[in-house]
Design a protein around this motif. Structure first.
Motif, PDB file in Angstrom:
ATOM      1  N   GLY A 131       4.420   1.266  16.148  1.00 54.15           N
ATOM      2  CA  GLY A 131       4.778   2.549  15.556  1.00 54.15           C
ATOM      3  C   GLY A 131       5.187   2.440  14.098  1.00 54.15           C
ATOM      4  O   GLY A 131       5.237   3.448  13.379  1.00 54.15           O
ATOM      5  N   ASP A 132       5.485   1.213  13.630  1.00 60.59           N
ATOM      6  CA  ASP A 132       5.819   1.008  12.218  1.00 60.59           C
ATOM      7  C   ASP A 132       4.571   1.167  11.357  1.00 60.59           C
ATOM      8  O   ASP A 132       3.434   1.062  11.847  1.00 60.59           O
ATOM      9  N   LYS A 133       4.773   1.410  10.060  1.00 60.10           N
ATOM     10  CA  LYS A 133       3.666   1.601   9.114  1.00 60.10           C
ATOM     11  C   LYS A 133       3.778   0.588   7.969  1.00 60.10           C
ATOM     12  O   LYS A 133       4.855   0.083   7.673  1.00 60.10           O
ATOM     13  N   LEU A 134       2.643   0.334   7.325  1.00 60.10           N
ATOM     14  CA  LEU A 134       2.613  -0.589   6.195  1.00 60.10           C
ATOM     15  C   LEU A 134       1.682  -0.032   5.127  1.00 60.10           C
ATOM     16  O   LEU A 134       0.528   0.325   5.410  1.00 60.10           O
ATOM     17  N   TYR A 135       2.174   0.049   3.894  1.00 62.56           N
ATOM     18  CA  TYR A 135       1.370   0.458   2.744  1.00 62.56           C
ATOM     19  C   TYR A 135       1.421  -0.659   1.698  1.00 62.56           C
ATOM     20  O   TYR A 135       2.498  -1.066   1.261  1.00 62.56           O
ATOM     21  N   VAL A 136       0.245  -1.155   1.311  1.00 66.61           N
ATOM     22  CA  VAL A 136       0.145  -2.239   0.327  1.00 66.61           C
ATOM     23  C   VAL A 136      -0.668  -1.734  -0.858  1.00 66.61           C
ATOM     24  O   VAL A 136      -1.768  -1.184  -0.683  1.00 66.61           O
ATOM     25  N   SER A 137      -0.144  -1.952  -2.052  1.00 71.87           N
ATOM     26  CA  SER A 137      -0.704  -1.345  -3.263  1.00 71.87           C
ATOM     27  C   SER A 137      -2.174  -1.684  -3.481  1.00 71.87           C
ATOM     28  O   SER A 137      -2.969  -0.815  -3.866  1.00 71.87           O
ATOM     29  N   ASN A 138      -2.565  -2.951  -3.244  1.00 71.63           N
ATOM     30  CA  ASN A 138      -3.944  -3.319  -3.587  1.00 71.63           C
ATOM     31  C   ASN A 138      -4.956  -2.684  -2.640  1.00 71.63           C
ATOM     32  O   ASN A 138      -6.131  -2.588  -2.975  1.00 71.63           O
ATOM     33  N   GLU A 139      -4.509  -2.206  -1.468  1.00 66.60           N
ATOM     34  CA  GLU A 139      -5.447  -1.603  -0.512  1.00 66.60           C
ATOM     35  C   GLU A 139      -5.502  -0.086  -0.626  1.00 66.60           C
ATOM     36  O   GLU A 139      -6.541   0.515  -0.350  1.00 66.60           O
ATOM     37  N   VAL A 140      -4.384   0.520  -1.048  1.00 69.98           N
ATOM     38  CA  VAL A 140      -4.423   1.983  -1.226  1.00 69.98           C
ATOM     39  C   VAL A 140      -4.683   2.354  -2.682  1.00 69.98           C
ATOM     40  O   VAL A 140      -4.949   3.527  -2.990  1.00 69.98           O
ATOM     41  N   GLY A 141      -4.584   1.369  -3.589  1.00 73.51           N
ATOM     42  CA  GLY A 141      -4.914   1.607  -4.993  1.00 73.51           C
ATOM     43  C   GLY A 141      -3.782   2.170  -5.822  1.00 73.51           C
ATOM     44  O   GLY A 141      -3.962   2.424  -7.014  1.00 73.51           O
ATOM     45  N   LEU A 142      -2.611   2.392  -5.239  1.00 79.17           N
ATOM     46  CA  LEU A 142      -1.477   2.977  -5.955  1.00 79.17           C
ATOM     47  C   LEU A 142      -0.260   2.065  -5.814  1.00 79.17           C
ATOM     48  O   LEU A 142      -0.153   1.287  -4.870  1.00 79.17           O
ATOM     49  N   THR A 143       0.693   2.174  -6.749  1.00 75.75           N
ATOM     50  CA  THR A 143       1.844   1.277  -6.772  1.00 75.75           C
ATOM     51  C   THR A 143       3.173   2.032  -6.730  1.00 75.75           C
ATOM     52  O   THR A 143       3.256   3.203  -7.104  1.00 75.75           O
ATOM     53  N   LYS A 144       4.212   1.312  -6.320  1.00 71.59           N
ATOM     54  CA  LYS A 144       5.580   1.822  -6.436  1.00 71.59           C
ATOM     55  C   LYS A 144       5.947   1.955  -7.913  1.00 71.59           C
ATOM     56  O   LYS A 144       6.681   2.874  -8.297  1.00 71.59           O
ATOM     57  N   ASP A 145       5.484   0.999  -8.707  1.00 68.27           N
ATOM     58  CA  ASP A 145       5.836   0.946 -10.124  1.00 68.27           C
ATOM     59  C   ASP A 145       5.552   2.270 -10.829  1.00 68.27           C
ATOM     60  O   ASP A 145       6.355   2.748 -11.633  1.00 68.27           O
ATOM     61  N   SER A 146       4.422   2.881 -10.526  1.00 70.75           N
ATOM     62  CA  SER A 146       4.077   4.167 -11.151  1.00 70.75           C
ATOM     63  C   SER A 146       4.697   5.352 -10.418  1.00 70.75           C
ATOM     64  O   SER A 146       4.753   6.466 -10.948  1.00 70.75           O
ATOM     65  N   GLY A 147       5.130   5.139  -9.191  1.00 69.51           N
ATOM     66  CA  GLY A 147       5.661   6.213  -8.362  1.00 69.51           C
ATOM     67  C   GLY A 147       4.605   6.870  -7.500  1.00 69.51           C
ATOM     68  O   GLY A 147       4.923   7.614  -6.558  1.00 69.51           O
ATOM     69  N   ALA A 148       3.325   6.579  -7.795  1.00 69.68           N
ATOM     70  CA  ALA A 148       2.243   7.249  -7.072  1.00 69.68           C
ATOM     71  C   ALA A 148       2.203   6.843  -5.599  1.00 69.68           C
ATOM     72  O   ALA A 148       1.803   7.643  -4.739  1.00 69.68           O
ATOM     73  N   LEU A 149       2.616   5.594  -5.287  1.00 66.07           N
ATOM     74  CA  LEU A 149       2.594   5.146  -3.896  1.00 66.07           C
ATOM     75  C   LEU A 149       3.606   5.924  -3.060  1.00 66.07           C
ATOM     76  O   LEU A 149       3.335   6.272  -1.898  1.00 66.07           O
ATOM     77  N   PHE A 150       4.754   6.241  -3.628  1.00 62.17           N
ATOM     78  CA  PHE A 150       5.747   7.047  -2.911  1.00 62.17           C
ATOM     79  C   PHE A 150       5.201   8.450  -2.628  1.00 62.17           C
ATOM     80  O   PHE A 150       5.424   9.018  -1.548  1.00 62.17           O
ATOM     81  N   GLU A 151       4.485   8.998  -3.593  1.00 66.22           N
ATOM     82  CA  GLU A 151       3.914  10.337  -3.411  1.00 66.22           C
ATOM     83  C   GLU A 151       2.837  10.329  -2.328  1.00 66.22           C
ATOM     84  O   GLU A 151       2.756  11.256  -1.503  1.00 66.22           O
ATOM     85  N   LEU A 152       2.006   9.276  -2.315  1.00 64.70           N
ATOM     86  CA  LEU A 152       0.970   9.165  -1.293  1.00 64.70           C
ATOM     87  C   LEU A 152       1.587   9.082   0.107  1.00 64.70           C
ATOM     88  O   LEU A 152       1.135   9.753   1.046  1.00 64.70           O
TER      89      LEU A 152
END
Length: 665
Positions: free
Chosen positions: A158-179
């Motif tokens: 039930g846990d989730k995992l988001y990794v920047s190189n696979e979704v194309g967005l990063t925490k650094d820009s904030g876009a990964l949080f929005e996604l």
């Protein structure tokens, strides 16, 4: 420190965690050290350093090239495959892209460990029926990261995992949080995020309205930072970084404790490299039996067991014994010089105490009293520089010495039987002893008892006043006080009364000192004195000491480079920490010692630290200026000052000492 109450606010419907340095930590320290380890694996540890550094440089530059070529407004990160596709063509041709990728992944897997406090917090959330989301700005594959989270006990269905190189967005820009907010249908105000990076895990999400917890304990301690700094000035720059990475791993992967911190940052960097160096040297010398002397070397034996797979031809044994079983038994002729050696440290103690050290009733001296016009009251007088000579004359008087030598022969006979029983006289063995230190009198005594069979000696440290090879046998030491670059620090560290602490606290065991050997049914058994420190607290301390020293040794053994470069780790890391610990202790560290005493059970056991009244502190500071005898009960004055007055008091103490040094010039 992350606490459960931080996670339970009713407004939180979504919980996320950074992965690296929040859930998982690398034993090698910094991520790019993995690249150094790769180079050592590919080219060999004896390869020219240009090959090592050029590979690291090429791997770092490949990531930059891949980002420069592929990054766009819709794609903010790159994968490990894309990084290696951008690697130097010559390296790719030599080793192949897939081999390099698999090597990096296997080394990452080898060095990753779980952070205890984070795992406990996530377990708490899982037990509350909540799922967790893991978020990482990382080039490693998501399936690899998930595998590590599963294997280290973080992941639950039930846990989730988001990794920047696979979704194309990063925490650094904030876009990964929005996604994630969009995909998980969660509002920022309902979200709690935990991580170690001040920008990516705190400032960026906080600006969006996400509640955050910034983990600060993952930072390096003052000791570990000192190692990293010293590494940049040494011939072995990788060493300090690896040692700091291991120490940080022990702290974060264990239960939070001041004892654990002291073991990982002070005791282990002294003792673990020493044992590694002993085994490496013994292997080269063809030594096949090593005897660890009770009690000081018991901790060395536990460390050695973690390295035993690398040295299958060396047998480890624990040899019960002490000054009381070795010193008199090792007497050859009973000269005054021999007694001067075995009665070292007599100043400040009484003849009763010193005779107890060699297992002889003090009244055996009665027949010599008349010759020196003294009576039995002398036995209870504290010895000083003047009457020590009188005591030695009494021991060697013609009316006393024959009985002492007779007792020495009895002790020698049973000691030799014990040595024989333990295999020390086996003809086909090449043997060595391991001890903490310091004057090598025990080795001289053992070799005297053995006769033709001689032992090699390994010592953690030795004093300036030590026996030389022609007097006591060949030996090696972890460090010497004459080593120029460290001499001032070693002198200050070991002449502070802290040797007793190293013997009886740093190397504490569960059994007392060996006071005698007894024979029963043709077998020799050791008899023990009561322990200086016992009770529940002492047992808790011992449990943590050995649990964490073994943990450190196990991690140390995973880096072959450290095993074969042990010597400088003691000096650049261990002695640096010892000096900092003794001279500038934190109050949290000194509290560890407030229940302990030291003194070898000669009826003069002394507290290591004590609560100082302003009067006692003034007396001590005054003694530094007028050369008066310091007040009693100040074995570790810096520790007592920090324990009583904190850092402010310690600063005043050091200022006073600097002033005294300046005035004495």
């Amino acid at each position: 420190m992350l606490k459960n109450k931080d996670l339970l606010k009713a407004s939180y419907k979504f919980h996320s965690f950074d992965v690296f340095d929040t859930c998982l930590i690398r034993t090698c320290g910094k991520p790019r050290i993995v690249f150094y380890l790769m180079a050592l694996e590919l080219y060999g540890e004896d390869a020219p350093e240009v090959l090592i550094y050029d590979f690291v440089n090429a791997r770092i530059n490949a990531e930059k090239k891949a980002l420069a070529a592929l990054k766009s407004s819709s794609r903010e990160d790159v994968s490990i495959q894309e990084i290696y596709a951008s690697l130097n063509a010559g390296i790719l041709e030599s080793f192949g892209l897939e081999r390099l990728i698999q090597l990096e992944l296997s080394l990452e897997e080898k060095v990753l460990r779980p952070i205890q406090s984070t795992r406990s917090a996530i377990d708490f959330l899982h037990n509350q029926g909540k799922s967790v989301c893991y978020i990482s700005d990382m080039y490693l594959p998501a399936n690899f990261i998930k595998k590590q989270l599963v294997e280290h006990g973080f992941w639950k269905e039930g846990d989730k995992l988001y990794v920047s190189n696979e979704v194309g967005l990063t925490k650094d820009s904030g876009a990964l949080f929005e996604l994630i907010a969009q995909k998980e249908n969660v509002g920022f105000k309902e979200w709690f995020h935990c991580g170690d990076d001040k920008k990516n895990d705190h400032l960026v999400p906080k600006r969006k309205g996400i509640s955050t917890k910034l983990l600060r304990q993952v930072q390096y301690t003052r000791y570990e930072l000192e190692w990293i700094k010293s590494a940049t000035l040494s011939d072995n720059p990788l060493q300090g970084v690896l040692m700091a990475g291991i120490a940080r791993t022990i702290r974060l992967c264990s239960e939070n404790s001041a004892i654990t911190d002291m073991v990982s940052d002070v005791i282990a960097p002294l003792f673990v490299p020493f044992v590694a160096g002993v085994l490496e040297d013994a292997h080269k010398r063809g030594i096949n039996k090593i005897y660890f002397l009770a009690r000081d070397a018991y901790i060395f034996l536990q460390i050695a067991k973690m390295f035993s797979a690398n040295y299958p031809d060396i047998q480890f044994s624990y040899l019960y014994g002490s000054r009381r079983t070795f010193y008199l038994a090792g007497i050859d002729q009973g000269t005054k010089e021999e007694f001067r050696r075995i009665m070292g440290g007599a100043v400040g103690r009484t003849p009763v105490q010193m005779m107890r050290r060699i297992n002889i009733d003090v009244h055996l001296l009665n027949d010599g009293l008349d010759a020196f016009a003294i009576d039995q009251s002398f036995y209870d007088q504290k010895l000083n520089e003047g009457n020590v000579e009188l005591f030695l004359d009494l021991l060697t008087h013609k009316n006393v010495l024959p009985e002492i030598l007779q007792e020495a022969r009895k002790q020698r006979e049973i000691a030799r039987d014990y040595f024989d029983q333990e295999g020390m006289l086996d003809k086909d063995s090449s043997i060595a002893i391991v001890d903490l230190g310091w004057t090598r009198t025990c080795q001289k005594s053992i070799n005297s008892i053995l006769g033709d069979k001689q032992v090699f000696g390994y010592y953690f440290g030795v004093f300036k006043d030590r026996l030389l090879p022609d007097e006591a046998g060949e030996y090696m030491a972890g460090f010497f006080p004459e080593e120029i670059i460290w001499s001032a620090r070693v002198d200050r560290s070991l002449n502070s009364g802290f040797v007793a602490v190293a013997e009886q606290v740093f190397a504490m065991t569960t059994h007392g000192s060996t006071i005698a050997y007894k024979k029963k049914n043709d077998k020799v058994y050791p008899e023990f004195d009561t322990k200086e420190n016992s009770g529940r607290y002492a047992q808790e301390y011992i449990d943590k000491l050995y649990e964490n020293i073994v943990f450190f040794a196990k991690e140390y053994a995973t880096f072959h480079w450290l095993m074969t470069n042990a010597k400088s780790a003691i000096t650049s890391c261990g002695l640096n920490s010892l000096y900092l610990f003794i001279e500038k202790p934190k109050r949290r560290e000194t509290i560890i010692f407030d229940k302990f005493k030291v003194g070898n059970n000669l009826n003069d056991n002394e507290k290591i630290i004590t609560h100082l009244s302003p009067r006692i502190l003034f007396q001590f500071l005054k003694s530094k200026f007028d050369s008066n005898e310091k007040p009693s009960g100040l074995l570790w004055i810096q520790g007592s000052v920090a324990y009583t007055f904190g850092q402010a008091g310690l600063q005043v103490f050091h200022l006073a000492r600097k002033l005294k040094d300046w005035l004495s010039k």
